[in-house]
Enzyme design. Structure first.
Site, PDB file in Angstrom:
ATOM      1  N   CYS A  62     -10.738 -57.323 -18.429  1.00  0.00           N
ATOM      2  CA  CYS A  62     -10.317 -55.927 -18.260  1.00  0.00           C
ATOM      3  C   CYS A  62     -10.659 -55.110 -19.504  1.00  0.00           C
ATOM      4  O   CYS A  62     -10.302 -55.498 -20.612  1.00  0.00           O
ATOM      5  CB  CYS A  62      -8.813 -55.868 -17.991  1.00  0.00           C
ATOM      6  SG  CYS A  62      -8.132 -54.211 -18.147  1.00  0.00           S
TER       7      CYS A  62
ATOM      8  N   CYS B 196      -7.209 -53.812 -21.375  1.00  0.00           N
ATOM      9  CA  CYS B 196      -6.203 -54.679 -22.000  1.00  0.00           C
ATOM     10  C   CYS B 196      -6.350 -54.646 -23.531  1.00  0.00           C
ATOM     11  O   CYS B 196      -7.455 -54.490 -24.052  1.00  0.00           O
ATOM     12  CB  CYS B 196      -6.356 -56.121 -21.497  1.00  0.00           C
ATOM     13  SG  CYS B 196      -5.554 -56.427 -19.897  1.00  0.00           S
TER      14      CYS B 196
ATOM     15  N   HIS C   8      -1.213 -55.712 -18.027  1.00  0.00           N
ATOM     16  CA  HIS C   8      -2.196 -55.520 -16.954  1.00  0.00           C
ATOM     17  C   HIS C   8      -1.585 -55.577 -15.546  1.00  0.00           C
ATOM     18  O   HIS C   8      -2.109 -54.982 -14.604  1.00  0.00           O
ATOM     19  CB  HIS C   8      -3.283 -56.603 -17.080  1.00  0.00           C
ATOM     20  CG  HIS C   8      -4.449 -56.432 -16.176  1.00  0.00           C
ATOM     21  ND1 HIS C   8      -5.483 -55.543 -16.428  1.00  0.00           N
ATOM     22  CD2 HIS C   8      -4.766 -57.032 -14.995  1.00  0.00           C
ATOM     23  CE1 HIS C   8      -6.381 -55.612 -15.455  1.00  0.00           C
ATOM     24  NE2 HIS C   8      -5.971 -56.502 -14.565  1.00  0.00           N
TER      25      HIS C   8
ATOM     26  N   ASN D  24      -5.475 -41.759 -10.782  1.00  0.00           N
ATOM     27  CA  ASN D  24      -5.952 -42.282  -9.509  1.00  0.00           C
ATOM     28  C   ASN D  24      -5.419 -43.696  -9.410  1.00  0.00           C
ATOM     29  O   ASN D  24      -5.814 -44.554 -10.187  1.00  0.00           O
ATOM     30  CB  ASN D  24      -7.484 -42.316  -9.457  1.00  0.00           C
ATOM     31  CG  ASN D  24      -8.083 -40.927  -9.462  1.00  0.00           C
ATOM     32  OD1 ASN D  24      -7.540 -40.002  -8.865  1.00  0.00           O
ATOM     33  ND2 ASN D  24      -9.215 -40.768 -10.138  1.00  0.00           N
TER      34      ASN D  24
ATOM     35  N   SER E 208     -11.187 -47.707 -10.565  1.00  0.00           N
ATOM     36  CA  SER E 208     -12.075 -48.856 -10.711  1.00  0.00           C
ATOM     37  C   SER E 208     -11.447 -49.978 -11.526  1.00  0.00           C
ATOM     38  O   SER E 208     -12.056 -51.012 -11.740  1.00  0.00           O
ATOM     39  CB  SER E 208     -13.403 -48.407 -11.326  1.00  0.00           C
ATOM     40  OG  SER E 208     -13.187 -47.615 -12.470  1.00  0.00           O
TER      41      SER E 208
ATOM     42  N   HIS F 187      -5.631 -51.969 -14.139  1.00  0.00           N
ATOM     43  CA  HIS F 187      -4.763 -51.834 -15.320  1.00  0.00           C
ATOM     44  C   HIS F 187      -4.083 -50.462 -15.265  1.00  0.00           C
ATOM     45  O   HIS F 187      -4.749 -49.458 -15.045  1.00  0.00           O
ATOM     46  CB  HIS F 187      -5.597 -51.966 -16.606  1.00  0.00           C
ATOM     47  CG  HIS F 187      -4.747 -52.135 -17.826  1.00  0.00           C
ATOM     48  ND1 HIS F 187      -4.649 -53.319 -18.515  1.00  0.00           N
ATOM     49  CD2 HIS F 187      -3.919 -51.274 -18.467  1.00  0.00           C
ATOM     50  CE1 HIS F 187      -3.812 -53.174 -19.531  1.00  0.00           C
ATOM     51  NE2 HIS F 187      -3.353 -51.935 -19.519  1.00  0.00           N
TER      52      HIS F 187
ATOM     53  N   HIS G 166      -3.200 -47.040 -15.741  1.00  0.00           N
ATOM     54  CA  HIS G 166      -3.750 -45.993 -16.600  1.00  0.00           C
ATOM     55  C   HIS G 166      -3.979 -44.708 -15.822  1.00  0.00           C
ATOM     56  O   HIS G 166      -4.035 -44.705 -14.599  1.00  0.00           O
ATOM     57  CB  HIS G 166      -5.078 -46.449 -17.216  1.00  0.00           C
ATOM     58  CG  HIS G 166      -6.234 -46.413 -16.254  1.00  0.00           C
ATOM     59  ND1 HIS G 166      -6.388 -47.332 -15.230  1.00  0.00           N
ATOM     60  CD2 HIS G 166      -7.289 -45.566 -16.143  1.00  0.00           C
ATOM     61  CE1 HIS G 166      -7.486 -47.059 -14.547  1.00  0.00           C
ATOM     62  NE2 HIS G 166      -8.060 -45.985 -15.071  1.00  0.00           N
TER      63      HIS G 166
ATOM     64  N   GLN H 291      -5.820 -40.460 -16.491  1.00  0.00           N
ATOM     65  CA  GLN H 291      -6.870 -39.768 -17.224  1.00  0.00           C
ATOM     66  C   GLN H 291      -6.439 -38.356 -17.586  1.00  0.00           C
ATOM     67  O   GLN H 291      -5.518 -37.801 -16.977  1.00  0.00           O
ATOM     68  CB  GLN H 291      -8.134 -39.677 -16.372  1.00  0.00           C
ATOM     69  CG  GLN H 291      -8.764 -41.017 -16.034  1.00  0.00           C
ATOM     70  CD  GLN H 291     -10.171 -40.831 -15.455  1.00  0.00           C
ATOM     71  OE1 GLN H 291     -11.029 -40.198 -16.062  1.00  0.00           O
ATOM     72  NE2 GLN H 291     -10.389 -41.376 -14.274  1.00  0.00           N
TER      73      GLN H 291
HETATM   74  O1  LIG Z   1     -13.233 -41.793 -13.850  1.00  0.00           O
HETATM   75  P1  LIG Z   1     -13.214 -42.931 -12.876  1.00  0.00           P
HETATM   76  O2  LIG Z   1     -11.849 -43.562 -12.729  1.00  0.00           O
HETATM   77  O3  LIG Z   1     -14.283 -43.942 -13.148  1.00  0.00           O
HETATM   78  O4  LIG Z   1     -13.583 -42.268 -11.479  1.00  0.00           O
HETATM   79  C1  LIG Z   1     -12.677 -41.806 -10.516  1.00  0.00           C
HETATM   80  O5  LIG Z   1     -12.000 -40.604 -10.906  1.00  0.00           O
HETATM   81  C2  LIG Z   1     -12.815 -39.454 -11.131  1.00  0.00           C
HETATM   82  C3  LIG Z   1     -11.915 -38.278 -11.410  1.00  0.00           C
HETATM   83  O6  LIG Z   1     -11.076 -37.958 -10.330  1.00  0.00           O
HETATM   84  C4  LIG Z   1     -13.751 -39.175  -9.953  1.00  0.00           C
HETATM   85  O7  LIG Z   1     -14.686 -38.187 -10.313  1.00  0.00           O
HETATM   86  C5  LIG Z   1     -14.502 -40.429  -9.506  1.00  0.00           C
HETATM   87  O8  LIG Z   1     -15.206 -40.141  -8.313  1.00  0.00           O
HETATM   88  C6  LIG Z   1     -13.496 -41.558  -9.265  1.00  0.00           C
HETATM   89  O9  LIG Z   1     -14.166 -42.731  -8.866  1.00  0.00           O
END
Ligand SMILES: O=P(O)(O)O[C@H]1O[C@H](CO)[C@@H](O)[C@H](O)[C@H]1O
Ligand SMILES: O=P(O)(O)O[C@H]1O[C@H](CO)[C@@H](O)[C@H](O)[C@H]1O
Lengths: 346, 346
Positions: free
Chosen positions: A51, A54, A113, A153, A161, A164, A166, A168
Site C-alpha cells: 500500500c 501505509c 490500513h 471517494n 484506487s 487505505h 484517506h 483528498q
Molecule cells: O485521485 P484518484 O483517487 O486517483 O481518482 C479518483 O478521484 C478523482 C477525483 O474525484 C477522479 O478524478 C478520478 O476519476 C477518480 O478515479
C-alpha cells in the site's frame, strides 16, 4: 408533504442550487436484471506492504511515507492541478479557455490500513477534522487559492484506487461551478432575509422531524428534501459557520461524532462497507466576505437496493436531470431504524 | 489553441451550458490500481428466449411482444413517469415540490438480439431515426408533454439491464434542467447575433478541422471543445433544425450513416462493444417558438484507457465540477486514426 403527491412522480426543488430532481416513488417495484457490483467484504490487515499510503512505505511517486501515527497529508503524486503554469487565457471565436493552477493533497485518516471512518474512534476522527481545518486554513491563505475542495471517494465503486482510509483536497484559483451555484442562492436569500438559507431550512427540518438521522449539540445530519442519490445525506452545523476554519475544539469533536454516526448507519444498511463520495461545501477563500455562506458536508452514496445493486445516473439523468426511485422520507426512515452500533462490532 | 496552455491544467468553457470543465492533460501518466470493469466480449445469439425485448417473447409486465420485423416501440412496463396523477403543487416554507406527469417508452432498434447500432445496416438505423421522429411528433403533440427526451444507455456499465439493442424516451410536462440551461444560451446568442450558436460553432470547427471525426452532406460529428467524458462526441446537423421532426428522408439517412460511423470508431478504439449514454437535445414541445434552438445528439462514453478502465465522475467532479484527463484534441486524434470498418467485420 402532501401525501397524495408523495406517492406519485413529482419534482422537488433544491434550494441551494436552484435545480429540480425527479422522484418516482413507485419505481422500486421494477425487477433488476442489470449489472451487480462486487460486495467487497474482504477483511484487510492493519498494515499492507504493497500500500502506498501505509506508514513507512514508498509511494508511487518514489517518496517514502513517514512513520506517521495519527493523520498525515502530503501533495498528490499525480495531481490534477499544478501550482504553476501559463497564466494567459485563450479566446478564439466560440472557443474559450483559461489557465488553471492549484494544489492537490492526499489526507490519510489513519495509519491503520484496515480501518474506515465508521470503524475509527471519535477521538481519531477528530484528528481528521483537525487536519481538514489546518489544510483549509493553510491552502486557503495562499495567494492563488480561492477555493479548497475537501472530499473522500470511498470504495472501488466510487473510483477509489486504494482502500487505505484517506481523502483528498483539491484547491484552486477559480471557484468551481457547484460552489458558484450555491453562493448565488445563499446570497439571494441573505439579501432578502438577512439569515442563513441553510440555517432556516435546518430549523424547519428540526420542527418537522421527518428526515433527521441524528443530532448532537452542534450538528444535525439529515436527508435533504431534494436528495438526488438514494441515501444522500447532509451534515449541517447548527451555528452558521462559513467554513470549517471557524470550528472550535468542541465543535470539531461533535463533527467527528456525527460523521461516525452517519457512516455506521450507512454500513449497517446493507451490512457492507458502504461506498460514497463525500465533500465539504464552504465559503471561497478569495479574501472576500461571505456572510451568507453556511458550510455543510454531503454524502453521495450510489447503493440503491442492496450491497451490490447501485443507482445508475445515466441517460435520462445525464441529458435531462437527476431522477431517484425512493423518496427522501423512505430513505430517512430506512436509516433511522438502524442500530447505532456497527454490525461488525455487535 | 495556445499550445502552452494546452499542456497544462486549464479550464474550458461550455458555450451551451455556461459551465466550465477542468482539463488535466498531464494526468494520464498516473498508474491505475483501482476498479476495472468486465470486458463484455460475449457473443450473443440473434434470438434469446429469456429476453423481454425479442419478438414474440413475454415482457416483465406480462404482455407479449409482437413478432416485429424492423423497429418497435411500446410503453415502459416500469415507467419513471405516469400519464396522470395529482396536479397540485406543494410548498411549505423552504420545501417545494411539483407534481409531474409524462410517458416513458422503450424503442427496440432491431429484432436481432445480437446487434448494436455500429453492427446494423445504415438502412436499418434509418428506421430507428424514423421511429424517433415519429415518437417525437406523437408524444410532443400531446397536451401535457412539453419535452421529449430520447436516449440510449448502452452496456451494463451504463446501467443498461438488457443487451437487446434498444433505447428509451421519457417525455414529460416540465422542461428538464439541462434543456433550460441550453435554451438560455441559445437564446442569448440568437438575440445578439440572429444566428444559431451551434451553427456558428460548427462553422468554426469545420475551419479549424482539428476535432472533426466525420462528416457527410447533412451532418458533422466532432469532439466538442468542452467535452467532459473522455471520448464525448456530438453529432450536429449542418442545417439549423430545431428538432428531429424537421428532418427529411435524405437527412434521416445521413443521420443514420453518421451514427454508424461514430459508433464503429468507438468500438474500434478498444476493440470492445463501447458503452455510452447518448441523447438528443432539441427544442421543447410546449407549443412556443424556438427559432434559436439547434438540435444535436451527444454521446457520453465512460471508458478512458482501455476496455476495462473507465473515468469515474466522483468526489471532485460531484462537488466542484467535471474534470478530464485527456484533451478533446487527443481524444479526436485517437478516434480520427481508426479504420471505418468495424473490427469484428474486418
Ligand atoms: O485521485 P484518484 O483517487 O486517483 O481518482 C479518483 O478521484 C478523482 C477525483 O474525484 C477522479 O478524478 C478520478 O476519476 C477518480 O478515479
Ligand atoms: O430504465 P432502465 O434501463 O431500467 O434504467 C436505466 O436507465 C434509467 C434512465 O437513465 C436510469 O434511471 C436507471 O438508473 C438505469 O439503470
Amino acid at each position: 408533504m402532501n401525501t397524495e403527491l408523495n406517492k406519485h412522480p413529482h419534482r422537488r426543488y433544491n434550494i441551494l442550487t436552484g435545480e429540480w430532481i425527479l422522484v418516482s416513488p413507485h419505481r422500486t417495484k421494477r425487477p433488476w436484471q442489470g449489472k451487480t457490483e462486487k460486495n467487497n467484504q474482504e477483511k484487510r490487515e492493519s498494515y499492507d506492504a504493497s500500500c502506498y499510503l501505509c506508514p513507512g512505505n514508498s509511494r508511487m511517486g518514489g517518496e517514502t511515507n513517514p512513520d506517521y501515527k495519527g493523520v498525515h497529508s502530503f501533495e498528490n503524486d499525480f495531481p490534477a492541478l499544478l501550482p504553476s503554469g501559463p497564466t494567459d487565457d485563450f479566446e478564439n471565436g466560440l472557443l474559450k479557455a483559461e489557465s488553471e493552477t492549484g494544489i492537490c493533497k492526499v489526507v490519510c485518516f489513519s495509519p491503520d490500513h484496515s480501518l474506515t471512518l465508521p470503524l475509527m474512534e471519535v477521538e481519531d476522527i477528530t484528528k481528521v477534522v483537525g487536519l481538514w481545518k489546518k489544510e483549509f486554513e493553510e491552502l486557503g491563505s495562499k495567494e492563488n487559492i480561492n477555493y479548497v475542495q475537501i472530499f473522500e471517494n470511498k470504495g472501488a465503486m466510487m473510483g477509489c484506487s486504494n482502500p487505505h482510509p484517506h481523502g483528498q483536497i483539491w484547491s484552486q484559483r477559480s471557484i468551481p461551478t457547484e460552489i458558484l451555484k450555491k453562493s448565488q442562492h445563499f446570497k439571494d436569500y441573505w439579501n432578502k432575509n438577512k439569515s442563513s438559507l441553510l440555517g432556516d431550512y435546518l430549523k424547519q427540518e428540526l420542527e418537522l422531524n421527518e428526515r433527521i438521522l441524528a443530532k448532537n449539540e452542534h450538528f444535525v445530519v439529515l436527508i435533504p428534501y431534494w436528495a438526488v442519490w438514494p441515501y444522500e445525506a447532509m451534515i449541517i452545523p447548527k451555528k452558521q459557520h462559513q467554513h470549517i476554519g471557524q470550528l472550535n475544539a468542541e465543535e470539531e469533536k461533535a463533527f467527528a461524532e456525527i460523521i461516525k454516526k452517519l457512516t455506521i448507519k450507512y454500513d449497517n444498511l446493507f451490512e457492507t462497507s458502504f461506498p460514497y463520495s463525500s465533500g465539504i461545501h464552504q465559503a471561497p477563500t478569495d479574501g472576500k466576505e461571505y456572510p451568507e455562506w453556511h458550510f455543510h458536508m454531503s454524502f453521495y452514496p450510489p447503493l440503491l437496493r442492496s450491497a451490490t445493486v447501485k443507482k445508475f445516473m445515466v441517460g435520462y439523468e445525464m441529458f435531462a436531470g437527476p431522477q431517484r426511485d425512493i423518496t427522501a422520507e423512505q430513505a430517512a426512515h430506512n436509516l433511522q431504524e438502524l442500530p447505532d452500533v456497527h454490525y461488525l462490532e455487535r
